[in-house]
Design an enzyme around this catalytic site. Sequence first.
Site, PDB file in Angstrom:
ATOM      1  N   ARG A  13       2.876  -0.921  -4.133  1.00  0.00           N
ATOM      2  CA  ARG A  13       4.356  -0.914  -3.945  1.00  0.00           C
ATOM      3  C   ARG A  13       5.081  -2.072  -3.203  1.00  0.00           C
ATOM      4  O   ARG A  13       6.017  -2.849  -3.714  1.00  0.00           O
ATOM      5  CB  ARG A  13       4.903   0.512  -2.969  1.00  0.00           C
ATOM      6  CG  ARG A  13       4.737   1.723  -3.839  1.00  0.00           C
ATOM      7  CD  ARG A  13       4.263   2.809  -2.902  1.00  0.00           C
ATOM      8  NE  ARG A  13       2.952   2.762  -2.873  1.00  0.00           N
ATOM      9  CZ  ARG A  13       2.159   3.304  -3.635  1.00  0.00           C
ATOM     10  NH1 ARG A  13       2.326   4.132  -4.471  1.00  0.00           N
ATOM     11  NH2 ARG A  13       0.753   3.147  -3.429  1.00  0.00           N
ATOM     12  N   THR A  14       4.521  -2.285  -2.106  1.00  0.00           N
ATOM     13  CA  THR A  14       5.042  -3.289  -1.269  1.00  0.00           C
ATOM     14  C   THR A  14       4.864  -4.813  -1.970  1.00  0.00           C
ATOM     15  O   THR A  14       5.955  -5.468  -1.758  1.00  0.00           O
ATOM     16  CB  THR A  14       4.252  -3.327   0.108  1.00  0.00           C
ATOM     17  OG1 THR A  14       4.284  -2.006   0.910  1.00  0.00           O
ATOM     18  CG2 THR A  14       5.060  -4.276   1.188  1.00  0.00           C
ATOM     19  N   LYS A  39     -13.996 -18.242   3.555  1.00  0.00           N
ATOM     20  CA  LYS A  39     -15.212 -19.052   3.830  1.00  0.00           C
ATOM     21  C   LYS A  39     -15.220 -19.405   5.319  1.00  0.00           C
ATOM     22  O   LYS A  39     -15.750 -20.374   5.873  1.00  0.00           O
ATOM     23  CB  LYS A  39     -14.650 -20.734   3.135  1.00  0.00           C
ATOM     24  CG  LYS A  39     -14.846 -20.693   1.623  1.00  0.00           C
ATOM     25  CD  LYS A  39     -14.092 -22.014   1.110  1.00  0.00           C
ATOM     26  CE  LYS A  39     -13.817 -21.841  -0.106  1.00  0.00           C
ATOM     27  NZ  LYS A  39     -13.018 -23.408  -0.485  1.00  0.00           N
ATOM     28  N   ARG A  61       0.519  -9.122   4.819  1.00  0.00           N
ATOM     29  CA  ARG A  61      -0.201  -7.835   5.046  1.00  0.00           C
ATOM     30  C   ARG A  61      -1.633  -8.185   5.387  1.00  0.00           C
ATOM     31  O   ARG A  61      -2.388  -8.732   4.967  1.00  0.00           O
ATOM     32  CB  ARG A  61      -0.351  -6.769   3.906  1.00  0.00           C
ATOM     33  CG  ARG A  61      -1.220  -5.610   3.934  1.00  0.00           C
ATOM     34  CD  ARG A  61      -1.017  -4.456   3.049  1.00  0.00           C
ATOM     35  NE  ARG A  61       0.254  -3.856   3.067  1.00  0.00           N
ATOM     36  CZ  ARG A  61       0.385  -2.765   2.294  1.00  0.00           C
ATOM     37  NH1 ARG A  61      -0.757  -2.017   1.822  1.00  0.00           N
ATOM     38  NH2 ARG A  61       1.774  -2.356   2.417  1.00  0.00           N
ATOM     39  N   HIS A  90       4.679  -1.171   9.833  1.00  0.00           N
ATOM     40  CA  HIS A  90       5.209  -1.513   8.218  1.00  0.00           C
ATOM     41  C   HIS A  90       6.633  -1.464   8.179  1.00  0.00           C
ATOM     42  O   HIS A  90       7.081  -0.485   7.792  1.00  0.00           O
ATOM     43  CB  HIS A  90       4.547  -0.159   7.604  1.00  0.00           C
ATOM     44  CG  HIS A  90       4.438  -0.656   6.176  1.00  0.00           C
ATOM     45  ND1 HIS A  90       4.969  -1.483   5.512  1.00  0.00           N
ATOM     46  CD2 HIS A  90       3.779  -0.007   4.973  1.00  0.00           C
ATOM     47  CE1 HIS A  90       4.813  -1.596   4.193  1.00  0.00           C
ATOM     48  NE2 HIS A  90       3.913  -0.508   4.058  1.00  0.00           N
TER      49      HIS A  90
END
Length: 227
Positions: A13-14, A39, A61, A90
């Site tokens: 969704r986001t 890495k 995120r 959020h």
Amino acid sequence: VAIAFLFLEPSTRTKASFWLAAKELDIDVFDVASSAMEKGESIEDTLRTLETLGFDAVVMRVPWNDTIWAARRVGVEIPIIDAGSGVNSHPTQALADIRVMERFKLVGKPVAFLGDAENSRVYHSLKKHLDIHRVFDDVDEALEWGAKVLYCLRPQKERGYKTQGKHYPYVERKHVIGTGVYIMHAGPYTGVEFDPQLRTHLRVLMDQQVRAGVEVRKEILSPWSSG
Ligand code: CP
């Protein structure tokens, strides 16, 4: 104008709604789908690199709570839009949820959060905007308390929540039909939160939450719009 997507945890969704919002605003998006963090590069150096490359902002995120502050402490200045951080925040989901509550005249009404609140960034962000809220493990108790919204939270297994052998609050048809209560859920719905037959019920607001997500993310990205 170009922004970078740095999603170190899964998202449907986001991420998709930020992408749609950017597209509508004519903003180029580069998805750092596989980053050099694999890495051994730090998140701070990754953000600094995106800044040096000339990106105008990063939509990020991450599984950690304090990444934005950690980046600022080492002098990284690129605008960072929080698309979900650890268990703490959020914010764009909370804005979308408040917009839906406004539309359904639910602002100021009692909100019962059901389930794994401890591990939920949705809960920790949204509760700051609510007047009356409580966490419940039992749906009947939440309704007796006077909940007008049952806000279902999924079990956050990726943060260690174990459902096995535990009662998880499950909203049944009897809790919704004829009671006037609304159901909210930020998604993803995992099947243990409420009866799947309720998914398309008029007072189950999941789809409205998804649509509001595109609206608020478009407003957040609008300063970068060239139009
Ligand atoms: N609500 C939410 O954050 O969903 P995604 O994980 O799919 O972005």
